[in-house]
Design a protein around this motif. Sequence first.
Motif, PDB file in Angstrom:
ATOM      1  N   ARG A 175      38.378   9.791  46.141  1.00 40.19           N
ATOM      2  CA  ARG A 175      37.471  10.499  47.048  1.00 40.19           C
ATOM      3  C   ARG A 175      38.275  11.047  48.230  1.00 40.19           C
ATOM      4  O   ARG A 175      38.771  10.282  49.054  1.00 40.19           O
ATOM      5  CB  ARG A 175      36.372   9.546  47.538  1.00 40.19           C
ATOM      6  N   LEU A 176      38.410  12.348  48.268  1.00 40.02           N
ATOM      7  CA  LEU A 176      39.139  12.987  49.359  1.00 40.02           C
ATOM      8  C   LEU A 176      38.418  12.741  50.690  1.00 40.02           C
ATOM      9  O   LEU A 176      37.203  12.900  50.779  1.00 40.02           O
ATOM     10  CB  LEU A 176      39.253  14.490  49.098  1.00 40.02           C
ATOM     11  N   LYS A 177      39.165  12.402  51.713  1.00 35.35           N
ATOM     12  CA  LYS A 177      38.564  12.102  53.012  1.00 35.35           C
ATOM     13  C   LYS A 177      38.156  13.372  53.759  1.00 35.35           C
ATOM     14  O   LYS A 177      37.060  13.469  54.301  1.00 35.35           O
ATOM     15  CB  LYS A 177      39.542  11.293  53.860  1.00 35.35           C
ATOM     16  N   ASN A 178      39.046  14.339  53.811  1.00 29.34           N
ATOM     17  CA  ASN A 178      38.791  15.555  54.577  1.00 29.34           C
ATOM     18  C   ASN A 178      38.025  16.576  53.746  1.00 29.34           C
ATOM     19  O   ASN A 178      38.301  16.770  52.565  1.00 29.34           O
ATOM     20  CB  ASN A 178      40.108  16.172  55.053  1.00 29.34           C
ATOM     21  N   TYR A 210      42.185  23.922  50.153  1.00 27.03           N
ATOM     22  CA  TYR A 210      41.156  23.282  49.342  1.00 27.03           C
ATOM     23  C   TYR A 210      39.916  22.956  50.174  1.00 27.03           C
ATOM     24  O   TYR A 210      39.978  22.804  51.397  1.00 27.03           O
ATOM     25  CB  TYR A 210      41.691  22.016  48.659  1.00 27.03           C
ATOM     26  N   VAL A 212      36.245  20.484  49.727  1.00 23.21           N
ATOM     27  CA  VAL A 212      35.476  19.526  48.932  1.00 23.21           C
ATOM     28  C   VAL A 212      34.092  20.110  48.647  1.00 23.21           C
ATOM     29  O   VAL A 212      33.377  20.534  49.553  1.00 23.21           O
ATOM     30  CB  VAL A 212      35.342  18.179  49.664  1.00 23.21           C
ATOM     31  N   ARG A 215      31.497  14.823  46.267  1.00 22.80           N
ATOM     32  CA  ARG A 215      32.148  13.538  46.036  1.00 22.80           C
ATOM     33  C   ARG A 215      31.244  12.689  45.154  1.00 22.80           C
ATOM     34  O   ARG A 215      30.025  12.684  45.344  1.00 22.80           O
ATOM     35  CB  ARG A 215      32.420  12.822  47.358  1.00 22.80           C
ATOM     36  N   THR A 221      36.372  13.555  43.036  1.00 24.52           N
ATOM     37  CA  THR A 221      35.984  14.605  43.963  1.00 24.52           C
ATOM     38  C   THR A 221      36.135  15.968  43.295  1.00 24.52           C
ATOM     39  O   THR A 221      37.185  16.260  42.705  1.00 24.52           O
ATOM     40  CB  THR A 221      36.858  14.583  45.238  1.00 24.52           C
ATOM     41  N   ILE A 223      36.619  19.828  43.867  1.00 28.71           N
ATOM     42  CA  ILE A 223      37.136  20.672  44.947  1.00 28.71           C
ATOM     43  C   ILE A 223      37.257  22.122  44.503  1.00 28.71           C
ATOM     44  O   ILE A 223      37.338  22.427  43.309  1.00 28.71           O
ATOM     45  CB  ILE A 223      38.511  20.181  45.447  1.00 28.71           C
ATOM     46  N   MET A 239      48.029  18.555  44.641  1.00 21.21           N
ATOM     47  CA  MET A 239      47.012  17.514  44.741  1.00 21.21           C
ATOM     48  C   MET A 239      47.607  16.138  44.418  1.00 21.21           C
ATOM     49  O   MET A 239      47.230  15.136  45.028  1.00 21.21           O
ATOM     50  CB  MET A 239      45.837  17.821  43.811  1.00 21.21           C
ATOM     51  N   LEU A 242      49.085  14.458  47.371  1.00 21.89           N
ATOM     52  CA  LEU A 242      48.141  13.821  48.283  1.00 21.89           C
ATOM     53  C   LEU A 242      47.622  12.498  47.741  1.00 21.89           C
ATOM     54  O   LEU A 242      46.827  11.816  48.395  1.00 21.89           O
ATOM     55  CB  LEU A 242      46.950  14.753  48.542  1.00 21.89           C
ATOM     56  N   HIS A 244      45.928  12.418  44.868  1.00 24.36           N
ATOM     57  CA  HIS A 244      44.687  12.763  44.168  1.00 24.36           C
ATOM     58  C   HIS A 244      44.992  13.723  43.007  1.00 24.36           C
ATOM     59  O   HIS A 244      44.639  14.908  43.065  1.00 24.36           O
ATOM     60  CB  HIS A 244      43.683  13.403  45.123  1.00 24.36           C
TER      61      HIS A 244
END
Length: 300
Positions: A175-178, A210, A212, A215, A221, A223, A239, A242, A244
């Motif tokens: 799960r990407l935070k930003n 990118y 999101v 989620r 996630t 994107i 990705m 990162l 992810h």
Amino acid sequence: MEKKVFIVDKEGTRIDKYLSDVLEGKSRSFIQGLIEKENISVNNNLVKSNYKLKLSDKIEVIIPEPEILKVTPEEIKLDILYEDKDIIVVNKEQGMVVHPAPGNYNGTLVNALLFHCDDLSSINGIIRPGIVHRIDKDTSGVLVVAKNDSAHNKLATQLKDHSMKREYYALVEGRLKNDLGTINKPLGRDKKNRLKIAITEDGRKAITHYEVLERYNAGYTLIKCILETGRTHQIRVHMTSLGHPLVGDPLYGFKKQRFKLEGQMLHAKKLGFIHPTTKEYVEFITDLPNYFKEVLQKLK
């Protein structure tokens, strides 16, 4: 055969980059191919692609006549989104290779295009007629093909100056935070594994933006990626950097995969550019393919 001569007025640039900038419609890989075939010399001496130019160097370039195409046309169904006398826009399915390569000369998009029409640009030679840009075998989605050299050159210029709009959808692990982000990391061939691309200090500039879209509680996630540059495996490597990687990616992804997929979940959803003849902006949007929708439905 065409011969061109250049006198260098600025030193320090690699010869393959310099020539790809001054020769309209000629990619860096095309220039590297000419160097390998000894069609490029500096001060009457053969050089390698990484040769750093010096002030007043005299570069001689011999561009051979396009070879007669020997790739076999094949009756393969194409999803054609648009076609006129200059371009063909297709929605490539996952699993189809864009152009023939050693060990894989059949079943490609080029084989299908040659059956569909007789007129494709000759700029990229016998193996890649009409191919302005590529997407990976296991990436689905939209791309444009040039039917003549004039259209090819104009589209290639838009690729080079980053004015061609390319938008991808990808499903990544975790799960990407930003909600929004930009990855600006140079990419080059992995020195330990030639099949892979890696982030390298001496690599080519690569920028991915990118956003999101959704989620999922299961730890994934969805994107949207907008390419400012278009390097080989760019989204996949960026990705992964990162933490992810793309779901289903056999080269950069996790070893354990929840879904039984044929490749990475990456779809070239939107392509926009200035039409080479009408000079008007055109945009093509494709729906997510069934394999992509089915996984998203399971996550929901």
